[in-house]
Motif scaffolding. Structure first.
Motif, PDB file in Angstrom:
ATOM      1  N   ARG A   1       7.601   1.532   4.173  1.00  0.00           N
ATOM      2  CA  ARG A   1       6.657   2.741   3.982  1.00  0.00           C
ATOM      3  C   ARG A   1       6.759   3.593   2.459  1.00  0.00           C
ATOM      4  O   ARG A   1       5.898   3.982   2.132  1.00  0.00           O
ATOM      5  N   GLY A   2       7.898   3.261   1.972  1.00  0.00           N
ATOM      6  CA  GLY A   2       7.833   3.604   0.440  1.00  0.00           C
ATOM      7  C   GLY A   2       6.844   2.867  -0.412  1.00  0.00           C
ATOM      8  O   GLY A   2       6.060   3.489  -1.262  1.00  0.00           O
ATOM      9  N   ALA A   3       6.724   1.728   0.005  1.00  0.00           N
ATOM     10  CA  ALA A   3       5.808   0.747  -1.078  1.00  0.00           C
ATOM     11  C   ALA A   3       4.623   0.959  -0.437  1.00  0.00           C
ATOM     12  O   ALA A   3       3.551   1.401  -1.599  1.00  0.00           O
ATOM     13  N   PHE A   4       4.196   1.424   0.616  1.00  0.00           N
ATOM     14  CA  PHE A   4       2.770   2.021   1.378  1.00  0.00           C
ATOM     15  C   PHE A   4       2.507   3.212   0.506  1.00  0.00           C
ATOM     16  O   PHE A   4       1.280   3.151  -0.043  1.00  0.00           O
ATOM     17  N   LEU A   5       3.156   4.001   0.625  1.00  0.00           N
ATOM     18  CA  LEU A   5       2.821   5.531   0.211  1.00  0.00           C
ATOM     19  C   LEU A   5       2.772   5.511  -1.452  1.00  0.00           C
ATOM     20  O   LEU A   5       2.308   6.169  -1.862  1.00  0.00           O
ATOM     21  N   SER A   6       3.528   4.572  -2.169  1.00  0.00           N
ATOM     22  CA  SER A   6       3.467   4.384  -3.563  1.00  0.00           C
ATOM     23  C   SER A   6       2.146   3.457  -3.860  1.00  0.00           C
ATOM     24  O   SER A   6       2.105   3.306  -5.216  1.00  0.00           O
ATOM     25  N   GLY A   7       1.421   3.081  -2.986  1.00  0.00           N
ATOM     26  CA  GLY A   7       0.156   2.289  -3.035  1.00  0.00           C
ATOM     27  C   GLY A   7       0.304   0.824  -3.534  1.00  0.00           C
ATOM     28  O   GLY A   7      -0.276  -0.040  -3.918  1.00  0.00           O
ATOM     29  N   ASP A   8       1.623   0.181  -3.130  1.00  0.00           N
ATOM     30  CA  ASP A   8       1.836  -1.140  -3.546  1.00  0.00           C
ATOM     31  C   ASP A   8       1.817  -1.831  -2.167  1.00  0.00           C
ATOM     32  O   ASP A   8       2.493  -2.271  -1.484  1.00  0.00           O
ATOM     33  N   TYR A   9       0.572  -2.110  -2.021  1.00  0.00           N
ATOM     34  CA  TYR A   9       0.088  -2.710  -0.393  1.00  0.00           C
ATOM     35  C   TYR A   9       0.405  -3.825  -0.604  1.00  0.00           C
ATOM     36  O   TYR A   9       0.863  -4.649   0.441  1.00  0.00           O
ATOM     37  N   LEU A  10       0.393  -4.510  -1.652  1.00  0.00           N
ATOM     38  CA  LEU A  10       0.574  -6.145  -1.773  1.00  0.00           C
ATOM     39  C   LEU A  10       2.252  -6.270  -1.423  1.00  0.00           C
ATOM     40  O   LEU A  10       2.500  -7.438  -0.562  1.00  0.00           O
TER      41      LEU A  10
ATOM     42  N   GLU B   1       5.771   9.011   9.198  1.00  0.00           N
ATOM     43  CA  GLU B   1       6.122   8.981   7.946  1.00  0.00           C
ATOM     44  C   GLU B   1       4.731   8.766   6.991  1.00  0.00           C
ATOM     45  O   GLU B   1       4.794   9.224   5.734  1.00  0.00           O
ATOM     46  N   LEU B   2       3.958   8.159   7.591  1.00  0.00           N
ATOM     47  CA  LEU B   2       2.723   7.625   6.935  1.00  0.00           C
ATOM     48  C   LEU B   2       1.733   9.091   6.829  1.00  0.00           C
ATOM     49  O   LEU B   2       1.003   9.331   6.153  1.00  0.00           O
ATOM     50  N   ASN B   3       2.032   9.953   7.949  1.00  0.00           N
ATOM     51  CA  ASN B   3       1.370  11.278   7.933  1.00  0.00           C
ATOM     52  C   ASN B   3       0.023  11.403   8.168  1.00  0.00           C
ATOM     53  O   ASN B   3      -0.554  12.100   9.078  1.00  0.00           O
ATOM     54  N   THR B   4      -0.869  10.750   7.550  1.00  0.00           N
ATOM     55  CA  THR B   4      -2.340  10.991   7.802  1.00  0.00           C
ATOM     56  C   THR B   4      -3.042   9.925   8.611  1.00  0.00           C
ATOM     57  O   THR B   4      -2.389   8.725   8.652  1.00  0.00           O
ATOM     58  N   TYR B   5      -3.984  10.316   9.186  1.00  0.00           N
ATOM     59  CA  TYR B   5      -4.586   9.357  10.090  1.00  0.00           C
ATOM     60  C   TYR B   5      -5.284   8.219   9.236  1.00  0.00           C
ATOM     61  O   TYR B   5      -5.433   7.247   9.672  1.00  0.00           O
TER      62      TYR B   5
END
Lengths: 476, 313
Positions: B155-164, B190-194
């Motif tokens: 989730r840390g990577a996802f929320l920081s924009g590191d989708y790769l 933890e992702l928070n938004t839909y």
């Protein structure tokens, strides 16, 4: 696995129908002087529900006289705080009897129980609570330090939201110190008559609320009666015009809430799944028997090809059938006459080369039914893009640019409602500013609240109901 | 609606971002309203009986506690194999879900029952471990006999924009799974938004997940109806786009029969009846099973036997 929902009918036992209902005048149920009755049917199966009295000119005279007496001797003199107590009491009784009212409304109107239970009746109670709160605060409503009631209001309401339209009319009138004579629609009089019982239960002074049942002639006699100070009408634009003519040149005040051909504008950046829901709610809520229905979908051409299959897939999931079943999404058309009108107008689409689609399904054999219908390839010139169908029929038009969307949305003699779907705030505001409609929903549709004023531009009528604005129509 | 466009071959963070941000947005109010509307469906009599049996067959009976012992895991497995000792017609559950070090115990206890073992892996629940540790965690669980792996995304990577990074991890874990099915836990709380839920769903499906799963159960809110609705829309759209059906597993917070049936209604009216099978829909739960059993008995006998007639494991 196929997940079939077993029948889940709401029980009718909570409703004690009488065989006949008389007029409610001066706090009592009295027979019509002409002795005539009409039958109110359940539109879902054409079962006869009850015989309802037809009020004539003499009955209108009696009712107006009773309302005048009550206004001058009791209601108009009462303090706002005291009037508010009666309205709060009525609101509470409506809540206590909500299941009975919901079932009865569904029986008489044909709309699904989930709507009467979750929308109509809660909003009815909310309207009475809301205006009860205003009754002792009128001096602070922005209409001067001592606003006065007009007197006696003649009110004529339609069949699409029988009890809710009654609440929209009666709650602000009573809160402001007026008394009323109200005529419900001939096909849906029963909840208004139970409301009369509720007025008795609340010990409302006699004559403050009078209910006259009957058809067009009764309505005409009521709005043309010289003894009233105010006429409030919700219904068709055609009848609204007749009423405006008859009231012209008199001292009466008039508010009209008439037809509509609402546009639901879906931009290419909309939240698609929710927009599909909103378009479905916009036109299929209450079988499309909604003056502010989103009967025209204006979809941006760049996403039309992807949007329409999603819309159709969703429409195919709507559950049509027994209105008392808790899982029914679409109920019956209110009357044979309305069904005929929907058929006639929709047939013009076939003749004009519009493409017509409905999900494959059998309709019930008895009663009045019309399958949810999506018309594509509609252009501004087609009758189904211009005339109010007042049924579960959606006309789909496309647009290329925001300017074109606004032009097409406004290109109608009506101006009651519109919806805008976009995730971009600036485009939402840009569009809303330019739409000529009394109500504009942003990323939603058909949401109602007693605090919000409601009313139309152009041929959709004039005056506002609901909210603080709704008080003005009943204050001098 | 650019999400229907074919994904580019070479995966870069830029391409992933473009894809995910091309998905239509989710209107939060509208999504909640739709979930609420569907939750008013009234499921009675025969429909309820069918739904209860279906729900039982979809339960991933779960114990994920620091205090888990071989004894606790064995008793849970016995429950999975025979949910109601008084009624042998009860269907067996979908799987038993345990921590990796309990996989061998669970596999042994379930031998011959036909019930699979699912194991959380990849440094569950936080996922804060180096990739090689996560992969070792996964391989060990599979080697011990887990037929399903429930991984957590970074989730840390996802929320920081590191989708790769999120994408590559899922791909790597999927490879480490071999024949085991991969469920990808998004930890939606933890992702928070839909909007994030929708993006993470599509990212996980694109990376090869066989299932997308709402939550670890360790973070609130867990499996709410709107979140499950959005994930069901995502698998529906992914199927329309690619022809591949990905499963959905809400986990955490589904405690009674009413909640379970509401989930099945969502499946039925969103993804469609094709998803009404344990192959494509699971419910991660521990206390739910006994309520389903109680309601099942009540429906067939007309009386509640009371909680003491059901095993507490």
């Amino acid at each position: 696995m196929i997940f079939e929902y077993a029948p889940a009918p709401e029980s009718r036992s909570v409703v004690g129908l009488r065989q006949t209902y008389d007029l409610f005048i001066d706090g009592e149920f009295v027979p019509a002087q002409g002795g005539e009755y009409v039958t109110s049917l359940n539109p879902a199966d054409e079962e006869e529900l009850a015989q309802v009295a037809v009020a004539g000119a003499a009955d209108v005279d009696r009712a107006v006289a009773a309302a005048r007496r009550a206004q001058e001797t009791v209601w108009g003199r009462m303090s706002g705080a005291e009037r508010g107590k009666y309205l709060f009491r009525i609101a509470r009784i409506i809540q206590e009897r909500s299941r009975e009212l919901a079932v009865l409304e569904t029986l008489d109107n044909g709309k699904p129980i989930k709507e009467t239970r979750d929308v109509d009746v809660p909003l009815v109670a909310a309207h009475f609570f809301y205006y009860a709160g205003w009754a002792d605060k009128l001096a602070h409503a922005g209409f001067g330090p001592n606003p006065r009631p007009l007197g006696v209001a003649a009110q004529v309401i339609p069949w699409n939201f029988p009890l809710l339209m009654l609440a929209w009319k009666i709650a602000p009138a009573l809160a402001t110190g007026n008394t009323v004579v109200l005529k419900p629609a001939e096909t849906t009089p029963l909840t208004a008559l139970v409301f009369a019982q509720i007025c008795q239960e609340a010990e409302l002074p006699p004559g403050v609320v009078n209910i006259l049942t009957g058809a067009g002639e009764t309505g005409r006699a009521l709005v043309e009666h010289p003894g009233t100070d105010k006429v409030a009408f919700t219904g068709s634009t055609e009848v609204g015009r007749q009423i405006a003519r008859s009231v012209a040149g008199t001292d009466k005040r008039l508010t009209l809430e008439l037809g509509g051909k609402g546009a639901n504008i879906v931009y290419d950046d909309a939240a698609i799944d929710q927009a599909v829901e909103g378009v479905v709610t916009g036109i299929f809520f209450n079988q499309g028997h909604v003056c502010c229905a989103g009967s025209r979908l204006l979809i941006q051409e760049s996403i039309a090809e992807e949007f329409l299959p999603r819309l159709k897939a969703r429409v195919a999931k709507l559950r049509l059938g027994d209105p008392l079943d808790k899982n029914t999404d679409i109920g019956a058309i209110n009357s044979a006459a309305q069904l005929e009108r929907i058929r006639e107008l929709t047939d013009t689409a076939d003749e004009e080369g519009v493409e017509r689609w409905s999900p494959a399904r059998d309709l019930p054999e008895s009663g009045y039914w019309f399958a949810p219908t999506v018309l594509t390839g509609v252009s501004q010139a087609h009758r189904v893009a211009r005339e109010e169908i007042f049924g579960p029929v959606l006309s789909v038009l496309t647009f290329r640019t925001p300017e074109e969307a606004v032009t097409k949305a406004n290109n109608t003699p009506y101006g009651l409602s519109a919806g805008v779907w976009t995730e971009k705030g600036s485009r939402m505001l840009w569009t809303a500013e330019r739409l000529r409609a009394g109500v504009i929903w942003s990323n939603t549709f058909n949401k109602f609240d007693p605090t919000s004023p409601f009313g139309g531009y152009k041929e959709s009528g004039y005056g506002r109901e609901g909210g603080r604005h709704g008080l003005e129509a009943y204050l001098g | 609606m650019s999400h229907t466009a074919t994904a580019p071959e070479a995966t870069t963070n830029h391409a992933l971002r473009a894809h995910l941000y091309g998905l239509p947005g989710v209107d939060e109010v509208g999504a909640r309203a739709r979930a609420q509307d569907l939750s008013t469906r009234s499921i009675k009599t025969t429909a309820k009986a069918a739904a209860i049996d279906l729900a039982i067959s979809m339960v991933d009976l779960t114990t994920l506690e620091g205090a888990d012992t071989p004894g606790k895991v064995r008793s849970l497995c016995a429950k999975a194999a025979l949910p109601d000792p008084a009624d042998r017609t009860v269907p067996k559950v979908g799987a038993v879900c345990v921590y990796p070090d309990m996989v061998a115990t669970a596999v042994e206890a379930l031998r011959g029952t036909g019930i699979g073992v699912a194991s959380v892996a990849t440094a569950f629940p936080a996922g804060r471990a180096p990739l090689d540790v996560k992969l070792a965690d996964t391989r060990r669980a599979v080697a011990d006999g887990a037929s399903e792996i429930d991984m957590v995304i970074d989730r840390g990577a996802f929320l920081s924009g590191d989708y790769l990074k999120v994408h590559e991890e899922i791909v790597a874990v999927k490879e480490a799974c071999g024949d085991a099915h991969l469920k990808v836990i998004l930890e939606t709380g933890e992702l928070n938004t839909y909007d994030n839920v929708r993006r993470a769903s599509h990212l996980a499906m694109r990376a090869g997940g066989d299932f997308i799963k709402t939550s670890t159960g360790k973070v609130a809110p867990a499996a709410t109806l709107p979140v499950t609705l959005i994930m069901l829309e995502a698998v529906r759209d992914h199927h329309a786009e690619t022809g591949r059906r990905v499963g959905v597993k809400p986990a955490g917070g589904i405690r009674n029969t009413k909640d379970a049936i509401r989930n099945l209604v969502l499946v039925n009216e969103t993804a469609g009846p094709a998803w009404l099978t344990p192959d494509l829909f699971r419910i991660g739960a521990s206390s739910l099973l006994n309520d389903l059993l109680m309601q099942r008995t009540r429906l067939s006998t007309g009386t509640y036997p009371g909680p003491d007639y059901y095993t507490q494991d």
